[in-house]
Design a protein around this motif. Structure first.
Motif, PDB file in Angstrom:
ATOM      1  N   GLY A  60       0.847  -1.194   0.000  1.00 24.13           N
ATOM      2  CA  GLY A  60       0.000   0.000   0.000  1.00 24.13           C
ATOM      3  C   GLY A  60       0.877   1.236   0.000  1.00 24.13           C
ATOM      4  N   MET A  61       0.799   2.037  -1.054  1.00 18.76           N
ATOM      5  CA  MET A  61       1.652   3.224  -1.169  1.00 18.76           C
ATOM      6  C   MET A  61       1.472   4.132   0.041  1.00 18.76           C
ATOM      7  N   GLY A  62       2.569   4.377   0.752  1.00 18.64           N
ATOM      8  CA  GLY A  62       2.521   5.253   1.913  1.00 18.64           C
ATOM      9  C   GLY A  62       2.248   4.552   3.221  1.00 18.64           C
ATOM     10  N   SER A  63       1.951   3.249   3.209  1.00 21.95           N
ATOM     11  CA  SER A  63       1.665   2.526   4.441  1.00 21.95           C
ATOM     12  C   SER A  63       2.960   2.014   5.061  1.00 21.95           C
ATOM     13  N   ILE A  64       3.282   2.496   6.248  1.00 19.69           N
ATOM     14  CA  ILE A  64       4.517   2.094   6.914  1.00 19.69           C
ATOM     15  C   ILE A  64       4.443   0.637   7.353  1.00 19.69           C
ATOM     16  N   MET A  65       3.354   0.251   8.003  1.00 21.33           N
ATOM     17  CA  MET A  65       3.217  -1.136   8.420  1.00 21.33           C
ATOM     18  C   MET A  65       3.139  -2.056   7.215  1.00 21.33           C
ATOM     19  N   GLY A  66       2.500  -1.595   6.134  1.00 22.06           N
ATOM     20  CA  GLY A  66       2.435  -2.395   4.918  1.00 22.06           C
ATOM     21  C   GLY A  66       3.810  -2.668   4.351  1.00 22.06           C
ATOM     22  N   ALA A  67       4.692  -1.661   4.361  1.00 24.17           N
ATOM     23  CA  ALA A  67       6.052  -1.843   3.849  1.00 24.17           C
ATOM     24  C   ALA A  67       6.818  -2.862   4.688  1.00 24.17           C
ATOM     25  N   ILE A  68       6.671  -2.791   6.000  1.00 22.22           N
ATOM     26  CA  ILE A  68       7.407  -3.702   6.885  1.00 22.22           C
ATOM     27  C   ILE A  68       6.939  -5.140   6.707  1.00 22.22           C
ATOM     28  N   VAL A  69       5.637  -5.347   6.842  1.00 19.74           N
ATOM     29  CA  VAL A  69       5.083  -6.705   6.778  1.00 19.74           C
ATOM     30  C   VAL A  69       5.278  -7.319   5.397  1.00 19.74           C
ATOM     31  N   THR A  70       5.017  -6.537   4.365  1.00 17.36           N
ATOM     32  CA  THR A  70       5.137  -7.050   3.004  1.00 17.36           C
ATOM     33  C   THR A  70       6.581  -7.356   2.651  1.00 17.36           C
ATOM     34  N   GLY A  71       7.504  -6.488   3.049  1.00 15.01           N
ATOM     35  CA  GLY A  71       8.912  -6.743   2.769  1.00 15.01           C
ATOM     36  C   GLY A  71       9.391  -8.041   3.382  1.00 15.01           C
ATOM     37  N   LEU A  72       9.076  -8.249   4.656  1.00 17.63           N
ATOM     38  CA  LEU A  72       9.480  -9.483   5.335  1.00 17.63           C
ATOM     39  C   LEU A  72       8.792 -10.698   4.722  1.00 17.63           C
ATOM     40  N   GLY A  73       7.491 -10.571   4.452  1.00 18.01           N
ATOM     41  CA  GLY A  73       6.734 -11.708   3.910  1.00 18.01           C
ATOM     42  C   GLY A  73       7.201 -12.111   2.525  1.00 18.01           C
ATOM     43  N   LEU A  74       7.473 -11.130   1.675  1.00 17.10           N
ATOM     44  CA  LEU A  74       7.910 -11.449   0.318  1.00 17.10           C
ATOM     45  C   LEU A  74       9.322 -12.011   0.308  1.00 17.10           C
ATOM     46  N   GLY A  75      10.161 -11.549   1.229  1.00 13.34           N
ATOM     47  CA  GLY A  75      11.490 -12.132   1.338  1.00 13.34           C
ATOM     48  C   GLY A  75      11.419 -13.611   1.717  1.00 13.34           C
ATOM     49  N   LEU A  76      10.558 -13.922   2.670  1.00  7.80           N
ATOM     50  CA  LEU A  76      10.352 -15.326   3.059  1.00  7.80           C
ATOM     51  C   LEU A  76       9.811 -16.145   1.893  1.00  7.80           C
ATOM     52  N   LEU A  77       8.820 -15.605   1.209  1.00 10.65           N
ATOM     53  CA  LEU A  77       8.225 -16.318   0.073  1.00 10.65           C
ATOM     54  C   LEU A  77       9.270 -16.576  -1.005  1.00 10.65           C
ATOM     55  N   GLU A  78      10.073 -15.565  -1.308  1.00 10.69           N
ATOM     56  CA  GLU A  78      11.109 -15.697  -2.324  1.00 10.69           C
ATOM     57  C   GLU A  78      12.098 -16.794  -1.944  1.00 10.69           C
ATOM     58  N   GLY A  79      12.470 -16.852  -0.661  1.00 13.46           N
ATOM     59  CA  GLY A  79      13.407 -17.876  -0.209  1.00 13.46           C
ATOM     60  C   GLY A  79      12.845 -19.275  -0.317  1.00 13.46           C
ATOM     61  N   VAL A  80      11.582 -19.454   0.078  1.00 15.20           N
ATOM     62  CA  VAL A  80      10.969 -20.787   0.043  1.00 15.20           C
ATOM     63  C   VAL A  80      10.742 -21.247  -1.392  1.00 15.20           C
ATOM     64  N   VAL A  81      10.357 -20.325  -2.264  1.00 14.79           N
ATOM     65  CA  VAL A  81      10.132 -20.686  -3.667  1.00 14.79           C
ATOM     66  C   VAL A  81      11.407 -21.216  -4.308  1.00 14.79           C
ATOM     67  N   LYS A  82      12.579 -20.707  -3.870  1.00 13.10           N
ATOM     68  CA  LYS A  82      13.850 -21.176  -4.419  1.00 13.10           C
ATOM     69  C   LYS A  82      14.064 -22.664  -4.174  1.00 13.10           C
ATOM     70  N   VAL A  83      13.449 -23.182  -3.124  1.00 19.01           N
ATOM     71  CA  VAL A  83      13.593 -24.614  -2.827  1.00 19.01           C
ATOM     72  C   VAL A  83      12.767 -25.445  -3.795  1.00 19.01           C
TER      73      VAL A  83
END
Length: 301
Positions: free
Chosen positions: A248-271
């Protein structure tokens, strides 16, 4: 395909490390857009400046001053470099961006995109495009910890913890303090804020300083992990914009949660399917925009 639980957990930890950088960079971008309505395309360049600040302070400063013993160690760089990068941002905001607040957002995007190209070009002229290693990692953070399912580098664990502390510290500052209330008031309704005696231009400058300093901090933290190169910000900024759009553009909590979640997703998909790892974030972005155009944490227009 035989995939062990330890392999999934190992990639998840590495993905979490990437996600911490996504969150920290996205946070600065979200702060600037949420408070100033500026699409800061130079954010990746400030990230690069932070990494080069650490590299120059450790490898070049002593040579330039004529004393090889003078070096800016990592802990000093962690405090000083984000402030210096933030001051560069202040100079840009006061002289250039402040003239564009009353016009279309496109002008701010074009200006910051041009600044990113200029900064990248300047550093390309003086440093190796392929990147240089940063050798100033503190001895206390050398080695690895046994997590049971893998040996995880101490420094990567430190970068995850530091990023989380900074992210939630900034969220608390903006959402739970009087200064944060002034920042929000000065950007959401500047006329009313001025009527109450609030210095709106100063608040805008502080907001840009904070967002840019966060990018510089991310660069310093990234320097011991990734090769420091003039293009390191350009390689990452598209992913960071995707994270901000999903959250969500401008959402601070959205940036934090989404960044961490997408990093996790990206790592698991590599497996499970490595070729998909480089595009899964953009697939998620497309799906989220179809379902909720304002992003997961954004406010509908």
């Amino acid at each position: 395909m035989d995939i062990s639980l330890s392999a999934v957990l190992s990639q998840a930890m590495l993905g979490l490390n990437n996600g911490a950088f996504y969150a920290l960079l996205s946070l600065g971008l979200a702060v600037i857009f949420g408070m100033l309505n500026v699409v800061n395309f130079s954010h990746g360049a400030f990230y690069m400046l932070g990494a080069f600040g650490a590299l120059i302070g450790f490898d070049y400063l002593g040579h330039w001053l004529g004393d090889e013993g003078l070096r800016m160690n990592f802990w000093v760089a962690l405090l000083v470099i984000p402030l210096l990068v933030g001051l560069v941002g202040v100079a840009i905001e006061r002289t250039l961006l402040s003239r564009l607040y009353q016009v279309d957002h496109l002008y701010g995007l074009l200006l910051t995109f041009g600044l990113a190209l200029i900064l990248e070009g300047l550093f390309t002229n003086y440093f190796n495009v392929s990147g240089e290693p940063y050798n100033g990692k503190p001895p206390i953070l050398e080695g690895a910890l046994n997590l049971g399912f893998m040996f995880f580098p101490k420094y990567r664990l430190f970068s995850i913890v530091l990023s989380l502390l900074v992210c939630f510290g900034v969220w608390w500052l903006v959402e739970r303090t009087r200064l944060g209330a002034y920042l929000r008031a000065g950007t959401e309704n500047p006329d009313v804020a001025r009527a109450f005696g609030i210095d709106v231009p100063l608040l805008r400058t502080l907001t840009y300083f904070l967002g840019v300093a966060l990018a510089g901090l991310a660069g310093v933290v990234a320097a011991p992990i990734y090769a420091v190169s003039p293009t390191m910000g350009a390689d990452l900024i598209i992913i960071v914009f995707a994270v901000v759009v999903i959250g969500g553009m401008g959402s601070i909590m959205g940036a934090i949660v989404t960044g961490l979640g997408l990093g996790l997703l990206e790592g698991v998909v590599k497996v499970f399917y490595p070729p998909l790892a480089n595009t899964v974030i953009f697939i998620v972005m497309a799906l989220v925009l179809l379902w909720r155009p304002a992003g997961l944490f954004g406010k509908e227009a």
